[in-house]
Design a protein around this motif. Structure first.
Motif, mmCIF file in Angstrom:
data_model
loop_
_atom_site.group_PDB
_atom_site.id
_atom_site.type_symbol
_atom_site.label_atom_id
_atom_site.label_comp_id
_atom_site.label_asym_id
_atom_site.label_seq_id
_atom_site.Cartn_x
_atom_site.Cartn_y
_atom_site.Cartn_z
ATOM 1 N N THR A 28 53.545 14.126 -0.062
ATOM 2 C CA THR A 28 52.939 15.272 0.618
ATOM 3 C C THR A 28 51.407 15.232 0.607
ATOM 4 N N GLY A 29 50.839 14.236 -0.052
ATOM 5 C CA GLY A 29 49.384 14.170 -0.145
ATOM 6 C C GLY A 29 48.796 15.267 -0.989
ATOM 7 N N CYS A 30 49.551 15.716 -1.986
ATOM 8 C CA CYS A 30 49.116 16.829 -2.827
ATOM 9 C C CYS A 30 48.240 16.334 -3.974
ATOM 10 N N HIS A 31 47.009 16.869 -4.042
ATOM 11 C CA HIS A 31 46.086 16.541 -5.137
ATOM 12 C C HIS A 31 45.933 17.707 -6.110
ATOM 13 N N THR B 38 54.219 14.498 -4.895
ATOM 14 C CA THR B 38 52.790 14.640 -4.631
ATOM 15 C C THR B 38 52.260 13.500 -3.758
ATOM 16 N N ALA C 15 50.596 20.230 0.457
ATOM 17 C CA ALA C 15 49.456 19.527 -0.140
ATOM 18 C C ALA C 15 48.556 20.444 -0.952
ATOM 19 N N THR C 16 48.671 21.756 -0.748
ATOM 20 C CA THR C 16 47.765 22.692 -1.435
ATOM 21 C C THR C 16 48.375 23.310 -2.689
#
Length: 265
Positions: free
Chosen positions: A127-130, A124, A76-77
């Protein structure tokens, strides 16, 4: 430009011969790795999406997950760069066929999955990637262009970046044009700093070159490298598996990139 120095923290790979980076390492040591299942597992995706997702998405998501897991980073990061020479060739063949015969019957879902950044979108969201993501295409130089983009971003922003490169097999008339008889995907997690999971240090030197020159010699079977535009990454992946060496990649049609891999103490 001056050389770029970047560190590799994780690697993923999937092809009809290789289920992961460990299988590549075993193959280079003379072992016969067990072939993977017919479709990439891509277990990061929810089960429903995994059943509906096209091969291009499963392939990219699978190798991305492998590389991130090896790096120990949180998906996510990580900003990400997704690159592909031809995108989803099966869907493009379908769309061309339907548009030529019955345009009103075009599937909205398949059209949605045809766009070049579809794998980045699935990844994204799963994985909840912002963090920022982008999609790069440079024909058969797409892996090198993506590596240059991801390394530049990691150094400019002083944070790790995920690089994913994948291509599916050619289908229909496209197969004669794209010269991509098999799927291949790979991924790297790149960091501007050495860390506990570092596999090696890459030093990238841009120099004049021609894509027509073809790939340099590599311990990887030539037919594996020729099987897909994305498989031009195999010489670099082989260096990572073996610990050190040099290879040449293309970053554009007339721009080469010499890559030196050095072990980190």
């Amino acid at each position: 430009m001056s050389a770029l120095t970047i560190y590799v923290e994780g690697a993923g790979v999937w092809s009809p011969q290789l289920v992961d980076f460990g299988a590549l390492r075993a193959a280079l040591q003379g072992e016969a790795p067990a072939p993977p299942s017919p479709r990439p597992a891509a277990t990061v995706l929810p089960a429903g999406e995994r059943r509906r997702a096209p091969e291009s998405v499963l392939l990219a998501v699978e190798v991305a997950a492998q590389a991130v897991a090896m790096s120990g980073r949180e998906a996510a990061t990580l900003p990400c760069v997704f690159t592909s020479s031809h995108g989803d060739q099966a869907i493009m063949d379908y769309m061309c066929t339907v548009l030529a015969s019955a345009p009103s019957e075009l599937s909205p879902t398949r059209f949605h999955n045809s766009v070049h950044n579809a794998p980045a979108g699935y990844w994204t969201m799963a994985t909840g990637c912002h963090a920022p993501s982008n999609a790069v295409c440079a024909q058969r130089a797409s892996f090198g262009a993506g590596l240059l983009e991801a390394a530049s971003l990691a150094l400019a922003d002083a944070r790790p970046v995920l690089l994913v490169c994948s291509d599916t097999a050619g289908t229909g008339p496209l197969a004669e044009v794209t010269d991509s008889p098999a799927p291949f995907g790979c991924a790297l997690v790149l960091s501007p700093h050495v860390g506990p999971s570092t596999l090696g240090r890459l030093v990238l030197h841009l120099c004049p070159g021609s894509i027509a020159a073809g790939p340099a010699s590599s311990p990887v079977p030539a037919e594996w490298i020729a099987s897909s535009p994305a498989a031009v990454a195999l010489p670099l992946l082989a260096l990572l598996a073996q610990g050190a060496g040099r290879c040449r990649l293309m970053a554009a049609g007339s721009l080469a990139m010499d890559v030196d891999l050095e072990e980190c103490a």
